[in-house]
Design an enzyme around this catalytic site. Structure first.
Site, PDB file in Angstrom:
ATOM      1  N   VAL A  18       0.831  -1.204   0.000  1.00 43.33           N
ATOM      2  CA  VAL A  18       0.000   0.000   0.000  1.00 43.33           C
ATOM      3  C   VAL A  18       0.866   1.254   0.000  1.00 43.33           C
ATOM      4  O   VAL A  18       0.583   2.214  -0.734  1.00 43.33           O
ATOM      5  CB  VAL A  18      -0.957   0.001   1.203  1.00 43.33           C
ATOM      6  CG1 VAL A  18      -1.755   1.298   1.256  1.00 43.33           C
ATOM      7  CG2 VAL A  18      -1.899  -1.199   1.130  1.00 43.33           C
ATOM      8  N   LYS A 210     -13.136  -3.462  11.790  1.00 42.53           N
ATOM      9  CA  LYS A 210     -13.829  -2.600  10.829  1.00 42.53           C
ATOM     10  C   LYS A 210     -15.262  -2.315  11.274  1.00 42.53           C
ATOM     11  O   LYS A 210     -15.766  -1.199  11.100  1.00 42.53           O
ATOM     12  CB  LYS A 210     -13.797  -3.266   9.449  1.00 42.53           C
ATOM     13  CG  LYS A 210     -12.387  -3.437   8.908  1.00 42.53           C
ATOM     14  CD  LYS A 210     -12.359  -4.310   7.662  1.00 42.53           C
ATOM     15  CE  LYS A 210     -10.946  -4.524   7.167  1.00 42.53           C
ATOM     16  NZ  LYS A 210     -10.881  -5.447   6.005  1.00 42.53           N
TER      17      LYS A 210
END
Length: 433
Positions: A18, A210
């Site tokens: 990333v 999450k």
């Protein structure tokens, strides 16, 4: 407000997949991003464990920090991007140092925000900095921005999400190919879809982080991992996938958050969703979230939940927001305005359930089963009896009408005590999403 006459200077800590993707976007789209942000965005410093590794990007022009925490103290860094990972350790130290110095902080680290989000949001507000974490949930899907901005006029009453691509990939292949969980997991590890240690994914921990973040933003509360029961997909068997489909459902690992007058319920578990529901059609490593707002109704968000491009895209979107001077609080409201709402216990969950039993093939067994259900006042919606199970018994599959989960737990205990029941019953919740 941002100073459009000056570039926003960025330090990046963590140059894995990333991190390299963020560098590629900031380098390759420099002109586009300047026009959209209203000011230039420049990388000035980077940090990673290995200087010599080829990451497919030119890093020679940037100041290199062997210690990632050093990036927070550099005069030519206005904003730090943290892509190290982990809820504690260097990531947490870097976050605290950055925000304490009044510099903005962008992260893709769901564990960090789920565990320390309130503390970090408080630091950001105290020091006039901005905390952003769009990339921490559902990769390239702008679900946090949707909750904070697009749905700001609504009271959100609930959301359901497929938030882990590895689990969705495993369940997809189990259904399509009739393979066991262990077979698909081994193949997913070989192909790189699952980590060598897949615990965080398959045991639901990643989804829980999450879910805690989404619930916090949706309901205006602090992230609460302490009251978030978690179940993974290790126990899902091909037979359950087959019976789910016969009954008109598909099994998905869900992150679930609901709010009502009693409080907030947040959970992670594998559930049966109707084949006609939006989440049922989400296959392979794709993520999706369904949100229920009181005025907008149901909205659905679907896309790539991980990977270099989607996650880096979300990171850069946060950087652009900060460059524009968007100083919205991290959780949509100031920390002082976060509510403290009761956590609804798991056994108070009210819904419908699927139960699979392997029982001896003899007269009287069905009477024992219905008697156990009657004693806990659980009503049967449908019941199927099928051929031989692996242990030589026969399968009985039943679904219930709506009931409280404590009653289902008690029923399962009664089933386990029956000599005619040959193995531990399998239970799945049914979510009519």
């Amino acid at each position: 407000m941002s100073d459009a006459s000056k570039p926003l200077k960025v330090g990046i800590a963590g140059l894995g997949t990333v991190g390299a993707g963020v560098v590629k976007i900031l380098q390759g789209h420099a002109g586009l991003l300047t026009r959209r942000a209203g000011r230039a965005i420049e990388i000035t410093a980077v940090s990673a464990r290995d200087r010599s590794r080829d990451r497919g990007v030119d890093l020679t022009q940037y100041h290199w920090c062997d210690n990632p925490v050093e990036t927070a103290s550099l005069d030519d860094v206005d904003l730090v991007v943290e892509l190290i990972g982990g809820s504690d350790g260097p990531a947490l130290t870097l976050a605290r140092e950055t925000l304490s110095k009044g510099k903005s902080f962008v992260t893709a680290n769901k564990a960090l925000i789920a565990v320390h989000g309130k503390e970090l949001a408080t630091l950001a507000e105290k020091n006039g900095a901005t905390l952003r974490f769009e990339a921490a949930v559902a990769g390239g899907i702008p679900i946090i921005k949707a909750l904070v901005e697009g749905l700001a006029a609504n009271e959100v009453t609930g959301l359901h999400g497929i938030l882990n691509g590895t689990c969705n990939y495993i369940l997809t292949r189990m259904e399509r190919e009739g393979l066991s969980f262990a077979e698909v997991l081994a193949d997913a590890q070989r192909l790189g879809y699952a980590e060598a240690d897949p615990t965080f994914d398959i045991d639901g921990i990643d989804t829980a982080h999450k879910t805690a973040i989404l619930a916090a933003i949706a309901f205006g509360v602090a992230p609460d991992m302490a009251n978030l029961p978690v179940e993974g997909i290790r126990t899902i068997a091909p037979v359950d996938i087959d019976y789910a489909k016969e009954l008109g459902y598909r099994i998905k690992l869900l992150g679930v958050a609901r709010k009502d007058s009693a409080g907030v319920e947040t959970r992670v578990y594998p559930a049966m969703v109707p084949l006609t529901a939006p989440l049922a059609g989400v296959m392979n490593a794709v993520n999706a979230v369904v949100v229920h707002g009181d005025y907008v109704g149901e909205t659905v968000y679907e896309g790539a939940g991980a990977g270099e491009g989607p996650t880096a895209s979300a990171v850069v979107a946060d950087i652009i927001d900060i460059a524009r001077g968007n100083l919205c609080p991290a959780f949509g409201v100031k920390v002082a305005d976060l509510q403290t709402l009761p956590a609804i216990p798991a056994d108070k969950h009210y819904g419908t359930f699927y139960v699979r039993l392997s029982v001896e093939d003899k007269p009287g067994v069905m009477a024992e089963i219905t008697a156990a259900l009657a004693k806990e006042q659980v009503s049967i919606k449908s019941i199927l009896q099928r051929g031989k199970a692996d242990d030589g018994g026969v399968y009985i599959i039943l679904t219930t009408h709506r009931t409280v989960e404590a009653s289902i737990t008690a029923v399962l205990e009664r089933f386990n005590a029956l000599k005619s029941v040959l193995e531990a019953p399998a239970m799945l919740r049914i979510e009519e999403v």
